[in-house]
Design a protein around this motif. Structure first.
Motif, mmCIF file in Angstrom:
data_model
loop_
_atom_site.group_PDB
_atom_site.id
_atom_site.type_symbol
_atom_site.label_atom_id
_atom_site.label_comp_id
_atom_site.label_asym_id
_atom_site.label_seq_id
_atom_site.Cartn_x
_atom_site.Cartn_y
_atom_site.Cartn_z
ATOM 1 N N PRO A 117 -12.869 -109.572 -47.674
ATOM 2 C CA PRO A 117 -11.890 -110.651 -47.885
ATOM 3 C C PRO A 117 -12.307 -111.975 -47.210
ATOM 4 C CG PRO A 117 -10.765 -108.636 -47.240
ATOM 5 C CD PRO A 117 -12.246 -108.387 -47.083
ATOM 6 N N GLU A 118 -12.958 -111.873 -46.068
ATOM 7 C CA GLU A 118 -13.425 -113.073 -45.377
ATOM 8 C C GLU A 118 -14.592 -113.707 -46.126
ATOM 9 O OE1 GLU A 118 -14.136 -110.759 -41.983
ATOM 10 O OE2 GLU A 118 -12.241 -111.244 -41.004
ATOM 11 N N GLN A 120 -15.045 -113.492 -49.278
ATOM 12 C CA GLN A 120 -14.483 -114.070 -50.505
ATOM 13 C C GLN A 120 -13.938 -115.481 -50.256
ATOM 14 O OE1 GLN A 120 -11.769 -110.918 -51.600
ATOM 15 N NE2 GLN A 120 -13.230 -110.060 -53.076
ATOM 16 N N VAL A 121 -13.398 -115.714 -49.062
ATOM 17 C CA VAL A 121 -12.941 -117.062 -48.718
ATOM 18 C C VAL A 121 -14.135 -118.017 -48.756
ATOM 19 C CG1 VAL A 121 -12.053 -118.519 -46.846
ATOM 20 C CG2 VAL A 121 -10.963 -116.311 -47.339
ATOM 21 N N THR A 124 -15.339 -118.633 -52.292
ATOM 22 C CA THR A 124 -14.434 -119.521 -53.029
ATOM 23 C C THR A 124 -14.724 -120.978 -52.681
ATOM 24 O OG1 THR A 124 -12.715 -117.829 -53.103
ATOM 25 C CG2 THR A 124 -12.003 -120.115 -53.436
ATOM 26 N N LEU A 125 -15.002 -121.254 -51.420
ATOM 27 C CA LEU A 125 -15.351 -122.614 -51.010
ATOM 28 C C LEU A 125 -16.657 -123.066 -51.670
ATOM 29 C CD1 LEU A 125 -14.406 -122.444 -47.227
ATOM 30 C CD2 LEU A 125 -13.159 -123.633 -49.049
ATOM 31 N N ARG A 134 -22.767 -120.015 -47.657
ATOM 32 C CA ARG A 134 -21.797 -119.372 -46.772
ATOM 33 C C ARG A 134 -21.832 -119.998 -45.383
ATOM 34 N NH1 ARG A 134 -22.110 -112.893 -48.225
ATOM 35 N NH2 ARG A 134 -20.783 -113.009 -50.080
ATOM 36 N N CYS A 141 -14.895 -124.228 -42.304
ATOM 37 C CA CYS A 141 -13.699 -123.527 -41.807
ATOM 38 C C CYS A 141 -13.490 -123.789 -40.311
ATOM 39 C CB CYS A 141 -13.805 -122.025 -42.066
ATOM 40 S SG CYS A 141 -13.689 -121.572 -43.803
#
Length: 176
Positions: A117-118, A120-121, A124-125, A134, A141
């Motif tokens: 899930p992290e 995926q954040v 998405t960015l 990444r 972030c």
């Protein structure tokens, strides 16, 4: 983590060691494990009161560039001495008017493990064009959290300093 007293001693060293005419004032000395960042205030350029915003911005950029070139040797001499003494790289920056500019700074790699899930954040960015990788997304972030969490981070830093003071008063304090 560096204690408030250590940071104050470091700031004092720079205040005493910097040439008197380098900055109008020493604005900030920040330190972490890799780097010491020294930021000073320089005078704003004198312009006519009716100068446009574009003219003011250009003048400030020119002043910052002039300062950087003119003071390079003096700053490098102080940096060499500080790097030897404190075993950290020294980076420089200035404040001119309401603008802050960093000349050099360390970009230290940081490794981390992230669950899906992290990740995926971050992905998405990247997909949204906010970041190229990444690594860029994670840095974005961190800057976002830094901007919005100053109060929380300040409280956390103060708590860590308190823990360090208590440890320094413990039974092993005399052994060091």
């Amino acid at each position: 983590m560096i204690t408030t007293e250590q940071n104050e001693k470091l700031r004092g060293w720079f205040a005493g060691r910097l040439p008197d005419d380098l900055f109008e004032e020493l604005s900030e000395v920040t330190v972490d494990r890799e780097e010491i960042t020294v930021i000073g205030r320089i005078p704003e350029p004198r312009l006519a009161e009716d100068a446009s915003a574009a003219e003011r911005e250009g003048a400030v950029q020119g002043r910052i560039q002039e300062f950087r070139e003119r003071t390079r040797e003096a700053r490098m001499a102080v940096a060499r001495e500080a790097e030897h003494r404190f075993r950290r790289k020294v980076s420089w920056g200035v404040e001119c008017g309401d603008r802050r500019a960093l000349f050099t700074h360390v970009a230290a790699p940081v490794m981390t493990r992230l669950r899906q899930p992290e990740r995926q954040v971050l992905d998405t960015l990247i997909a949204g064009g906010v970041a190229r990788s990444r690594s860029d997304a994670l840095a974005w972030c961190v800057r976002l959290v830094q901007r919005h969490a100053d109060e929380w981070l300040t409280e956390l830093r103060e708590s860590l300093e308190h823990v360090q003071r208590v440890r320094a008063q413990g039974p092993d304090a005399d052994d060091e």
